[in-house]
Design a protein around this motif. Structure first.
Motif, PDB file in Angstrom:
ATOM      1  N   GLY A  78      18.538  31.697  65.158  1.00  0.00           N
ATOM      2  CA  GLY A  78      18.935  33.072  64.510  1.00  0.00           C
ATOM      3  C   GLY A  78      20.538  32.937  64.467  1.00  0.00           C
ATOM      4  N   ALA A  79      21.010  31.711  64.904  1.00  0.00           N
ATOM      5  CA  ALA A  79      22.662  31.659  64.793  1.00  0.00           C
ATOM      6  C   ALA A  79      23.256  30.987  63.532  1.00  0.00           C
ATOM      7  N   GLY A  80      22.392  30.495  62.585  1.00  0.00           N
ATOM      8  CA  GLY A  80      22.874  30.174  61.428  1.00  0.00           C
ATOM      9  C   GLY A  80      21.819  29.464  60.543  1.00  0.00           C
ATOM     10  N   ASP A  81      22.172  29.115  59.444  1.00  0.00           N
ATOM     11  CA  ASP A  81      21.108  28.179  58.554  1.00  0.00           C
ATOM     12  C   ASP A  81      20.696  26.821  59.206  1.00  0.00           C
ATOM     13  N   VAL A  82      19.248  26.778  59.120  1.00  0.00           N
ATOM     14  CA  VAL A  82      18.666  25.482  59.662  1.00  0.00           C
ATOM     15  C   VAL A  82      17.345  25.118  58.562  1.00  0.00           C
ATOM     16  N   ALA A  83      17.625  23.929  58.141  1.00  0.00           N
ATOM     17  CA  ALA A  83      16.497  23.674  57.160  1.00  0.00           C
ATOM     18  C   ALA A  83      15.079  23.052  57.872  1.00  0.00           C
ATOM     19  N   CYS A  84      15.374  22.463  58.960  1.00  0.00           N
ATOM     20  CA  CYS A  84      14.188  21.898  59.458  1.00  0.00           C
ATOM     21  C   CYS A  84      14.227  21.726  61.026  1.00  0.00           C
TER      22      CYS A  84
END
Length: 220
Positions: free
Chosen positions: A40-46
Motif C-alpha cells: 500500500g506504500a507505493g508501486d510494486v510490480a511483483c
C-alpha cells in the motif's frame, strides 16, 4: 496486471520498478499484514514467495494467504523454484534458477501466459539463452553482499548497462540492494530491482522502504 512480464524495451524510458522477495522465513499471519502495508506504500510490480527447506504443504498454505493480497494490490505473484506448485496455485508466474527446472519444463507446467523468469548470475551467455528460449525476464546478481542467500556470482554494473542497450528482454537486478545503494543499477538501466532484506529489514519499516524506492525511481 502490472507484472514483470509486461515490460518491453519499447518501455525503456519508464521508471525502474520494485520486485519484492519474501524473507527466508516468517510467520504467515503476521507477515501478511506487513506485506499489505508494504504494497500500500507505493508501486510494486511483483512479489516472489521464496521459501527454502519447507514442505510443499507449507508453501501451498502460505501462498493461499499471500497470493490474493498480492494480486489485490495489482502486483504479480511469483513462486520461486517450483513451476509445478505455481501451476497448482494459479500463480502469475515462477522464477527458476540454473539448478531448478529448465525453462522449457517451467513453461510447459505454468502455461504460455504465465511469467517465467530465469536466474542468470553474471552470465551474458545464460541470459541470452534464456531470452532466446522465451523467458519473460532474466535476473542478474548478486550486485552487493547479501545475507539472504549465498550468491554464486558477483555481477558488475556494466552487465546491466550492456543488457539494457543490447537486448529487449527485461532484466531484474538482485542481491544486497538497498535504498542507499540502488542508484547505480537504476542509472545502468535495470528494469526491476529485486529486494528482500532491503525492504523487510529497513530501519523505518517495509512500507517506508517501498515509498523510498519509488521516490528514487521517480527522481531525475
Amino acid at each position: 496486471m502490472a507484472g514483470a512480464g509486461d515490460r518491453s524495451r519499447d518501455d525503456a524510458r519508464l521508471p525502474c520498478r520494485l520486485y519484492l522477495v519474501t524473507p527466508p522465513a516468517f510467520e504467515t499471519k503476521a507477515f501478511a499484514e506487513t506485506l499489505k502495508a508494504a504494497l500500500g506504500a507505493g508501486d510494486v510490480a511483483c512479489v516472489q514467495l521464496r521459501l527454502k527447506d519447507v514442505t510443499d504443504d507449507h508453501i501451498l498454505r502460505t501462498a493461499d494467504v499471500l497470493l490474493p493480497i498480492v494480486q489485490d494490490a495489482g502486483a504479480a505473484f511469483i513462486l520461486n523454484d517450483r513451476p509445478d506448485l505455481a501451476a497448482v496455485l494459479g500463480a502469475d508466474g515462477v522464477h527458476v534458477g540454473q539448478d531448478d527446472a529448465p525453462y522449457a519444463e517451467a513453461r510447459r507446467l505454468v502455461g504460455p501466459d504465465a511469467i517465467v523468469g530465469v536466474t542468470c548470475h553474471d552470465s551474458r551467455h545464460l541470459a541470452m539463452e534464456a531470452g532466446e528460449a522465451g523467458a519473460d525476464y532474466v535476473a542478474f546478481g548478486a550486485f552487493f553482499p547479501t545475507a539472504t542467500k549465498d550468491p554464486k556470482a558477483r555481477a558488475p554494473f556494466e552487465l546491466v548497462r550492456w543488457w539494457s542497450e543490447m537486448m529487449t528482454v527485461p532484466q531484474v537486478a538482485i542481491g544486497g540492494i538497498t535504498v542507499e545503494n540502488c542508484r547505480p543499477l537504476i542509472e545502468a538501466g535495470a528494469d526491476f530491482l529485486a529486494v528482500s532484506a532491503g525492504i523487510w529489514q529497513h530501519a523505518d519499516g517495509p512500507a517506508a522502504a517501498v515509498a523510498a524506492f519509488n521516490a528514487i525511481f521517480a527522481s531525475p
